[in-house]
Design a protein around this motif. Structure first.
Motif, PDB file in Angstrom:
ATOM      1  N   ASP A 236       0.803  -1.221   0.000  1.00 26.52           N
ATOM      2  CA  ASP A 236       0.000   0.000   0.000  1.00 26.52           C
ATOM      3  C   ASP A 236       0.842   1.280   0.000  1.00 26.52           C
ATOM      4  O   ASP A 236       0.298   2.382   0.000  1.00 26.52           O
ATOM      5  CB  ASP A 236      -0.930   0.034   1.222  1.00 26.52           C
ATOM      6  CG  ASP A 236      -2.066  -0.953   1.095  1.00 26.52           C
ATOM      7  OD1 ASP A 236      -2.468  -1.245  -0.046  1.00 26.52           O
ATOM      8  OD2 ASP A 236      -2.560  -1.445   2.136  1.00 26.52           O
ATOM      9  N   ILE A 237       2.167   1.125   0.023  1.00 27.22           N
ATOM     10  CA  ILE A 237       3.048   2.294   0.101  1.00 27.22           C
ATOM     11  C   ILE A 237       3.844   2.432  -1.194  1.00 27.22           C
ATOM     12  O   ILE A 237       4.551   1.513  -1.605  1.00 27.22           O
ATOM     13  CB  ILE A 237       3.999   2.173   1.312  1.00 27.22           C
ATOM     14  CG1 ILE A 237       3.191   2.136   2.608  1.00 27.22           C
ATOM     15  CG2 ILE A 237       4.970   3.351   1.338  1.00 27.22           C
ATOM     16  CD1 ILE A 237       4.048   1.934   3.858  1.00 27.22           C
ATOM     17  N   HIS A 238       3.703   3.604  -1.827  1.00 24.79           N
ATOM     18  CA  HIS A 238       4.444   3.885  -3.058  1.00 24.79           C
ATOM     19  C   HIS A 238       5.869   4.326  -2.753  1.00 24.79           C
ATOM     20  O   HIS A 238       6.812   3.917  -3.430  1.00 24.79           O
ATOM     21  CB  HIS A 238       3.724   4.972  -3.855  1.00 24.79           C
ATOM     22  CG  HIS A 238       4.487   5.464  -5.048  1.00 24.79           C
ATOM     23  ND1 HIS A 238       4.728   4.664  -6.145  1.00 24.79           N
ATOM     24  CD2 HIS A 238       5.086   6.666  -5.300  1.00 24.79           C
ATOM     25  CE1 HIS A 238       5.427   5.349  -7.035  1.00 24.79           C
ATOM     26  NE2 HIS A 238       5.660   6.556  -6.549  1.00 24.79           N
ATOM     27  N   VAL A 277       7.197  10.131  13.253  1.00 29.28           N
ATOM     28  CA  VAL A 277       8.353  10.237  12.351  1.00 29.28           C
ATOM     29  C   VAL A 277       8.011   9.800  10.928  1.00 29.28           C
ATOM     30  O   VAL A 277       8.513  10.369   9.958  1.00 29.28           O
ATOM     31  CB  VAL A 277       9.539   9.409  12.904  1.00 29.28           C
ATOM     32  CG1 VAL A 277      10.725   9.437  11.942  1.00 29.28           C
ATOM     33  CG2 VAL A 277       9.972   9.939  14.272  1.00 29.28           C
ATOM     34  N   LEU A 278       7.127   8.793  10.803  1.00 31.69           N
ATOM     35  CA  LEU A 278       6.804   8.258   9.476  1.00 31.69           C
ATOM     36  C   LEU A 278       5.556   8.876   8.855  1.00 31.69           C
ATOM     37  O   LEU A 278       5.429   8.911   7.626  1.00 31.69           O
ATOM     38  CB  LEU A 278       6.591   6.733   9.557  1.00 31.69           C
ATOM     39  CG  LEU A 278       7.793   5.851   9.219  1.00 31.69           C
ATOM     40  CD1 LEU A 278       8.854   5.982  10.305  1.00 31.69           C
ATOM     41  CD2 LEU A 278       7.374   4.404   9.063  1.00 31.69           C
ATOM     42  N   GLY A 279       4.637   9.361   9.677  1.00 34.56           N
ATOM     43  CA  GLY A 279       3.320   9.750   9.188  1.00 34.56           C
ATOM     44  C   GLY A 279       3.305  10.745   8.047  1.00 34.56           C
ATOM     45  O   GLY A 279       2.460  10.664   7.153  1.00 34.56           O
ATOM     46  N   GLY A 292      -9.273   4.455   0.076  1.00 42.36           N
ATOM     47  CA  GLY A 292      -9.467   5.232   1.298  1.00 42.36           C
ATOM     48  C   GLY A 292      -8.635   4.756   2.474  1.00 42.36           C
ATOM     49  O   GLY A 292      -8.995   5.017   3.631  1.00 42.36           O
ATOM     50  N   ARG A 293      -7.533   4.071   2.183  1.00 41.81           N
ATOM     51  CA  ARG A 293      -6.664   3.604   3.275  1.00 41.81           C
ATOM     52  C   ARG A 293      -6.011   4.794   3.955  1.00 41.81           C
ATOM     53  O   ARG A 293      -5.664   5.790   3.305  1.00 41.81           O
ATOM     54  CB  ARG A 293      -5.569   2.668   2.741  1.00 41.81           C
ATOM     55  CG  ARG A 293      -6.078   1.395   2.103  1.00 41.81           C
ATOM     56  CD  ARG A 293      -6.720   0.466   3.109  1.00 41.81           C
ATOM     57  NE  ARG A 293      -5.824   0.130   4.206  1.00 41.81           N
ATOM     58  CZ  ARG A 293      -4.910  -0.859   4.158  1.00 41.81           C
ATOM     59  NH1 ARG A 293      -4.774  -1.572   3.050  1.00 41.81           N
ATOM     60  NH2 ARG A 293      -4.153  -1.111   5.205  1.00 41.81           N
ATOM     61  N   ARG A 294      -5.800   4.687   5.260  1.00 39.39           N
ATOM     62  CA  ARG A 294      -5.179   5.756   6.039  1.00 39.39           C
ATOM     63  C   ARG A 294      -3.741   5.406   6.367  1.00 39.39           C
ATOM     64  O   ARG A 294      -3.409   4.244   6.651  1.00 39.39           O
ATOM     65  CB  ARG A 294      -5.946   6.001   7.326  1.00 39.39           C
ATOM     66  CG  ARG A 294      -7.396   6.424   7.128  1.00 39.39           C
ATOM     67  CD  ARG A 294      -7.987   6.939   8.429  1.00 39.39           C
ATOM     68  NE  ARG A 294      -7.637   6.086   9.559  1.00 39.39           N
ATOM     69  CZ  ARG A 294      -7.570   6.493  10.825  1.00 39.39           C
ATOM     70  NH1 ARG A 294      -7.802   7.763  11.117  1.00 39.39           N
ATOM     71  NH2 ARG A 294      -7.279   5.655  11.802  1.00 39.39           N
ATOM     72  N   VAL A 295      -2.885   6.425   6.340  1.00 39.28           N
ATOM     73  CA  VAL A 295      -1.472   6.211   6.656  1.00 39.28           C
ATOM     74  C   VAL A 295      -1.323   5.628   8.060  1.00 39.28           C
ATOM     75  O   VAL A 295      -0.494   4.734   8.297  1.00 39.28           O
ATOM     76  CB  VAL A 295      -0.680   7.537   6.546  1.00 39.28           C
ATOM     77  CG1 VAL A 295       0.737   7.362   7.086  1.00 39.28           C
ATOM     78  CG2 VAL A 295      -0.629   8.008   5.102  1.00 39.28           C
ATOM     79  N   GLU A 296      -2.127   6.117   9.015  1.00 41.09           N
ATOM     80  CA  GLU A 296      -2.037   5.645  10.398  1.00 41.09           C
ATOM     81  C   GLU A 296      -2.258   4.135  10.488  1.00 41.09           C
ATOM     82  O   GLU A 296      -1.542   3.439  11.222  1.00 41.09           O
ATOM     83  CB  GLU A 296      -3.070   6.360  11.271  1.00 41.09           C
ATOM     84  CG  GLU A 296      -2.850   7.862  11.416  1.00 41.09           C
ATOM     85  CD  GLU A 296      -3.409   8.666  10.260  1.00 41.09           C
ATOM     86  OE1 GLU A 296      -3.922   8.049   9.298  1.00 41.09           O
ATOM     87  OE2 GLU A 296      -3.334   9.907  10.301  1.00 41.09           O
TER      88      GLU A 296
END
Length: 316
Positions: A236-238, A277-279, A292-296
């Motif tokens: 889910d992370i580009h 630190v990552l958010g 609609g996924r959330r970074v958290e």
């Protein structure tokens, strides 16, 4: 008084002005002690500017506030070279960046070119003007604010700029009891003019040096790198965590351990600061954004995938 006791005193001093946000205030202090910079993202009117002023006054460091606007130029930040007719020579007039606590208010309201003028100062602690390089006085910290709901007339911070901020925090709205106390404090003028410095420039430098001595076990280092690697391979992370993120997790965990009264880092220190630190640095994939996924939530999933070291071995 020990340096740790002074750190607690700084926090208590800030709590006299900023009500009900103890956790956020602790993260602000941790960022300072880790020699980092802070991004404060929240809606207007929750006390972002007041919090920065409170920090500057509590630690007795020079302070400047820059209100970022669309027509702001880089020279408005760094300074400008002017010709002095009396002395018949060019002289450099320093800009507001030549202070120690810098409030970059509404940083996303200015152009990327002006935003970029902060990069060298934040990364290297120096400013280059007309082939001359000027060192900034330490300790040095940039605290930038931005309002997430106002997109018109704003310029989103580029990845390179976001990566210079060790942490991102949000104050959020206060609870009912805290908001009543805020009103009473305002009514009775119990504001910034009611507090004084509880630590000096030398005290802060001493604290930062002690943070550098906090022990980090090899297993903790492996844990930090594991978190960064897990973010890079998550579907889910580009764009995952850079090596700078790993360094910032290391620095932030040391500062947190110091504030909590330990001279060694435990896994919970790392886990606690990971969202801060990552958010603001992770970029979601197109599919994750559409769904609609959330970074958290993704950060929580990343943490679940990484083996947590055994605390007893680290303490021993």
């Amino acid at each position: 008084m020990s340096t740790r006791e002074q750190a607690v005193k700084i926090l208590e001093n800030m709590k006299r002005v900023i009500i009900g946000k103890d956790d956020v205030l602790e993260k602000v202090l941790i960022c300072l002690l880790a020699r980092g910079h802070l991004l404060i993202e929240d809606v207007p009117g929750v006390g972002k500017t007041t919090m920065v002023k409170t920090l500057a006054k509590s630690v007795n460091l020079s302070y400047s506030r820059m209100q970022f606007t669309p027509d702001m130029m880089p020279s408005d930040i760094t300074g400008i070279t002017l010709y002095n007719k009396t002395e018949e020579r060019f002289m450099f007039k320093k800009g507001p960046i030549f202070n120690q606590i810098i409030l970059a208010d509404e940083i996303n309201r200015t152009s990327p070119k002006t935003q970029a003028s902060l990069l060298q100062a934040m990364e290297e602690g120096e400013v280059s003007i007309d082939e001359e390089t000027y060192q900034l006085k330490k300790p040095f910290m940039v605290l930038a604010t931005q309002n997430p709901i106002e997109y018109q007339g704003t310029f989103p911070l580029p990845e390179a700029q976001l990566d210079r901020f060790l942490m991102r925090v949000s104050l959020g709205y206060p609870g009912v009891i805290e908001e009543k106390e805020i009103i009473v404090n305002y009514k009775e003028s119990k504001s910034l003019n009611k507090i004084s410095a509880v630590a000096s420039e030398e005290d802060i430098v001493r604290m930062q040096d002690e943070v550098d001595e906090v022990h980090v076990h090899e297993d903790i280092l492996h844990y930090i790198v594991g978190i960064s690697n897990a973010s890079r391979s998550h579907s889910d992370i580009h764009l995952g965590a850079s090596p700078r993120v790993s360094i910032d997790l290391y620095r932030g965990a040391r500062a947190l351990a110091f504030v909590r009264g330990r001279d060694y880092v435990i896994p919970d220190d790392v886990k606690e600061i990971v969202p801060y630190v990552l958010g603001h640095r992770l970029i979601l994939s197109a599919e994750a954004r559409i769904e609609g996924r959330r970074v958290e939530d993704i950060i929580k999933d990343v943490l679940k995938r990484v083996h947590v070291p055994v605390v007893s071995a680290i303490e021993g």
